[in-house]
Design a protein around this motif. Structure first.
Motif, PDB file in Angstrom:
ATOM      1  N   UNK A  96      11.852  -4.484 -16.877  1.00 14.71           N
ATOM      2  CA  UNK A  96      12.048  -5.094 -15.458  1.00 14.71           C
ATOM      3  C   UNK A  96      12.265  -4.060 -14.469  1.00 14.71           C
ATOM      4  N   UNK A  97      12.857  -2.869 -14.693  1.00 12.92           N
ATOM      5  CA  UNK A  97      13.002  -1.945 -13.630  1.00 12.92           C
ATOM      6  C   UNK A  97      11.624  -1.329 -13.274  1.00 12.92           C
ATOM      7  N   UNK A  98      10.974  -0.954 -14.452  1.00 17.02           N
ATOM      8  CA  UNK A  98       9.362  -0.257 -14.451  1.00 17.02           C
ATOM      9  C   UNK A  98       8.611  -1.276 -13.874  1.00 17.02           C
ATOM     10  N   UNK A  99       8.535  -2.303 -14.099  1.00 15.66           N
ATOM     11  CA  UNK A  99       7.505  -3.512 -13.348  1.00 15.66           C
ATOM     12  C   UNK A  99       8.056  -3.411 -11.957  1.00 15.66           C
ATOM     13  N   UNK A 100       9.306  -3.706 -11.453  1.00 14.70           N
ATOM     14  CA  UNK A 100       9.627  -3.582 -10.301  1.00 14.70           C
ATOM     15  C   UNK A 100       9.190  -2.233  -9.418  1.00 14.70           C
ATOM     16  N   UNK A 101       9.245  -1.092 -10.115  1.00 14.68           N
ATOM     17  CA  UNK A 101       8.495  -0.031  -9.349  1.00 14.68           C
ATOM     18  C   UNK A 101       6.960  -0.161  -9.209  1.00 14.68           C
ATOM     19  N   UNK A 102       6.440  -0.756 -10.297  1.00 13.74           N
ATOM     20  CA  UNK A 102       5.085  -0.798 -10.196  1.00 13.74           C
ATOM     21  C   UNK A 102       4.751  -1.646  -9.111  1.00 13.74           C
ATOM     22  N   UNK A 103       5.280  -2.920  -8.752  1.00 18.55           N
ATOM     23  CA  UNK A 103       5.102  -3.743  -7.514  1.00 18.55           C
ATOM     24  C   UNK A 103       5.320  -3.115  -6.527  1.00 18.55           C
ATOM     25  N   UNK A 104       6.434  -2.625  -6.294  1.00 17.10           N
ATOM     26  CA  UNK A 104       7.285  -2.085  -5.018  1.00 17.10           C
ATOM     27  C   UNK A 104       6.160  -0.806  -4.418  1.00 17.10           C
ATOM     28  N   UNK A 105       6.031   0.047  -5.439  1.00 19.37           N
ATOM     29  CA  UNK A 105       5.179   1.216  -5.266  1.00 19.37           C
ATOM     30  C   UNK A 105       3.592   0.910  -4.837  1.00 19.37           C
ATOM     31  N   UNK A 106       3.167  -0.130  -5.807  1.00 18.76           N
ATOM     32  CA  UNK A 106       1.597  -0.562  -5.383  1.00 18.76           C
ATOM     33  C   UNK A 106       1.575  -1.032  -4.192  1.00 18.76           C
ATOM     34  N   UNK A 107       2.726  -1.812  -3.527  1.00 24.60           N
ATOM     35  CA  UNK A 107       2.728  -2.309  -2.397  1.00 24.60           C
ATOM     36  C   UNK A 107       2.627  -1.641  -1.329  1.00 24.60           C
ATOM     37  N   UNK A 108       3.728  -0.481  -1.534  1.00 27.97           N
ATOM     38  CA  UNK A 108       4.020   0.562  -0.433  1.00 27.97           C
ATOM     39  C   UNK A 108       2.703   1.395  -0.416  1.00 27.97           C
ATOM     40  N   UNK A 109       1.822   1.625  -1.443  1.00 22.99           N
ATOM     41  CA  UNK A 109       0.570   2.392  -1.683  1.00 22.99           C
ATOM     42  C   UNK A 109      -0.498   1.822  -0.962  1.00 22.99           C
ATOM     43  N   UNK A 110      -0.762   0.639  -1.185  1.00 21.50           N
ATOM     44  CA  UNK A 110      -1.688  -0.373  -0.598  1.00 21.50           C
ATOM     45  C   UNK A 110      -1.466  -0.166   0.943  1.00 21.50           C
ATOM     46  N   UNK A 111      -0.230  -0.646   1.604  1.00 22.15           N
ATOM     47  CA  UNK A 111       0.114  -0.644   2.893  1.00 22.15           C
ATOM     48  C   UNK A 111      -0.191   0.579   3.789  1.00 22.15           C
ATOM     49  N   UNK A 112      -0.110   1.683   2.963  1.00 26.12           N
ATOM     50  CA  UNK A 112      -0.145   3.105   3.508  1.00 26.12           C
ATOM     51  C   UNK A 112      -1.507   3.581   3.345  1.00 26.12           C
ATOM     52  N   UNK A 113      -2.303   3.140   2.251  1.00 28.61           N
ATOM     53  CA  UNK A 113      -3.625   3.886   2.317  1.00 28.61           C
ATOM     54  C   UNK A 113      -4.928   2.780   2.253  1.00 28.61           C
ATOM     55  N   UNK A 114      -4.687   1.757   1.838  1.00 27.78           N
ATOM     56  CA  UNK A 114      -5.843   0.791   1.712  1.00 27.78           C
ATOM     57  C   UNK A 114      -5.953  -0.151   2.922  1.00 27.78           C
ATOM     58  N   UNK A 115      -4.860  -0.919   3.186  1.00 29.33           N
ATOM     59  CA  UNK A 115      -4.751  -1.705   4.405  1.00 29.33           C
ATOM     60  C   UNK A 115      -3.488  -1.582   5.289  1.00 29.33           C
ATOM     61  N   UNK A 116      -3.417  -0.498   6.077  1.00 30.11           N
ATOM     62  CA  UNK A 116      -2.224  -0.095   6.879  1.00 30.11           C
ATOM     63  C   UNK A 116      -1.946  -1.403   7.902  1.00 30.11           C
ATOM     64  N   UNK A 117      -2.973  -1.992   8.339  1.00 28.22           N
ATOM     65  CA  UNK A 117      -2.658  -3.031   9.224  1.00 28.22           C
ATOM     66  C   UNK A 117      -2.574  -2.383  10.609  1.00 28.22           C
ATOM     67  N   UNK A 118      -2.320  -3.394  11.753  1.00 35.66           N
ATOM     68  CA  UNK A 118      -2.423  -3.029  12.990  1.00 35.66           C
ATOM     69  C   UNK A 118      -0.935  -3.466  13.609  1.00 35.66           C
TER      70      UNK A 118
END
Length: 465
Positions: free
Chosen positions: A23-45
């Motif tokens: 559960x902890x590692x899956x949460x790390x994957x979800x949170x880390x993936x979302x943070x990486x996507x927002x910072x590098x893939x779709x940062x938004x405006x």
């Protein structure tokens, strides 16, 4: 905890907490993936308010005074320019000029109006007690292009300024505050900004102070006013280094941990075997009861007493506490004893578990769970207690041989038993022989549960056995 059991401890914890780790590692994957996507893939405006400058009006004073009275220093008719001090008798009239310059970003024109006035007032800490204002000169200029200016000239008499100030102070009597005088130039500019008509104004001051036969003029420098409009600008959202770098690292940590757990479960690398569980339990008990255990070589006469076997080291220690006996570890066999007067209770510790097939050891399991190369000391059987690889049957055979040797030479056995007891720290009472001498005891007053300081282990002679 022994060095060789660290890997078993890690595997035991990882096996029992496996669902929580997932559960902890899956949460790390979800949170880390979302943070990486927002910072590098779709940062938004995001929207930001910004001030946009359209045009600017700036102004500056120039001043001079003509020498109107003959004197030995300055030639009559000469002009003194932009001085800090002028002379009331030689240069009584101050001639000044204020120039207002217009600058437009878009190149639009503007209408300028410049007014000048002589102001005398009493002020203190921002409070104005009275003001006397006399208009000097003014001008207007329509359609002033960017980079052009409108200027106005004015004159004031220093003697008249001093007389006016004295007249006001005399008429008002003692007045609070400090009296000051200055030329105020007010510029009003009308132009367009952002498609709308905008009016901006600024006031610039030229301080003048009369002191006896001189008057001083301060140089305030240039001042400006800018016409701006507020705009809403859409810009790309930016993230800090913690978000931009921490997100990918957290994602890789979670994904790597889940992969390692999956491989470990598929290879059955986390679950402990029965032998490993027994050895881990024994190691824990050995560490827990370490202060109860002494390492002594027991003579054969003690080992030949009636024997009972304990299921665990904890049971052996309980027996020793109840009978006020000591717990002895034989350094040759690794076996534990609690020696009573007529009974010996023994415990055979489990042997260190062998390395698993496929080369999976404690270090590799720890590295698989943590995603790193961490050494857990291996499972090579290293522990705080050395386990005897000899089986109980071989030990029995060895004991039989020892008995035969003792029967052949009883006197030599008694001498050997006394020497071994002395080498082991005198934890066992060495019998002095059949003459009835008192046994020698090893002092252990600081051992828990031993108010008399004895170990409760007696090494009797053959007759006493």
């Amino acid at each position: 905890m022994g060095q060789g059991t660290r890997g078993l401890e890690v595997r035991a914890v990882a096996s029992s907490w496996s669902p929580v780790l997932v559960v902890v590692l899956a949460a790390c994957v979800v949170v880390g993936g979302w943070a990486a996507a927002t910072a590098h893939v779709a940062p938004g405006t995001t929207e930001q308010q910004s001030e946009r400058a359209h045009w600017t009006v700036s102004g500056e004073f120039d001043h001079s005074a003509e020498v109107t009275r003959e004197n030995p220093v300055f030639e009559e008719g000469a002009t003194l320019e932009n001085r800090e001090t002028y002379f009331v008798r030689a240069t009584p009239v101050l001639d000044g000029e204020f120039a207002a310059e217009y600058t437009s970003v878009a190149g639009d024109s503007a209408d300028l109006a410049v007014d000048t006035a002589l102001v005398v007032r009493a002020v203190e800490d921002g409070t104005v007690y009275w003001t006397d204002r006399v208009d000097l000169a003014s001008t207007t200029a329509d359609g002033v292009a960017s980079g052009e200016s409108a200027s106005v000239s004015f004159s004031l008499n220093a003697s008249e300024l001093a007389d006016r100030r004295a007249e006001i102070e005399q008429s008002l009597g003692q007045s609070p505050g400090e009296t000051e005088a200055f030329v105020a130039a007010t510029v009003t500019a009308e132009g367009t900004a952002g498609g709308e008509q905008v009016t901006e104004s600024l006031t610039h001051r030229l301080p003048v102070s009369v002191d006896g036969d001189t008057y001083a003029v301060e140089s305030p420098g240039s001042t400006s006013e800018t016409a701006t409009t507020a705009e809403t600008v859409t810009v790309q959202r930016e993230y800090g280094p913690l978000w931009a770098l921490g997100g990918p690292l957290l994602f890789m940590l979670g994904a790597g941990g889940l992969g390692a757990l999956a491989v470990a479960h598929r290879r059955d690398a986390l679950a402990l075997s029965a032998a490993e569980r027994d050895y881990l339990e024994y190691s824990r008990e050995r560490d827990e009861f370490d202060e109860w255990v002494v390492s002594v070589r027991l003579p054969a006469s003690v080992r030949d007493r009636p024997r009972a076997d304990a299921d665990s080291l904890a049971d052996l220690v309980d027996f020793a506490i109840d009978t006020d006996a000591g717990v002895v570890e034989d350094p040759e066999t690794g076996r534990f004893y609690a020696v009573g007067d007529d009974l010996v209770v023994a415990y055979d510790p489990p042997s260190p578990p062998a390395e698993r097939d496929g080369g999976i050891d404690a270090g590799s399991v720890l590295a698989a769970v943590t995603g790193g190369r961490v050494s857990a000391g291996g499972t090579d059987g290293e522990s705080a207690v050395a386990a005897d690889p000899v089986s109980s049957e071989e030990a029995s055979e060895g004991a039989s041989v020892s008995e035969a040797e003792e029967e052949a030479s009883a006197d030599g056995a008694e001498e050997k038993a006394s020497t071994e007891a002395a080498d082991g720290g005198a934890a066992v009472d060495a019998a002095a022989g059949s003459d009835g001498d008192e046994p020698v005891e090893r002092g252990a007053a600081d051992r828990p549960g031993r108010p008399d300081g004895g170990t409760g282990v007696d090494a009797a002679s053959d007759d006493r056995a």
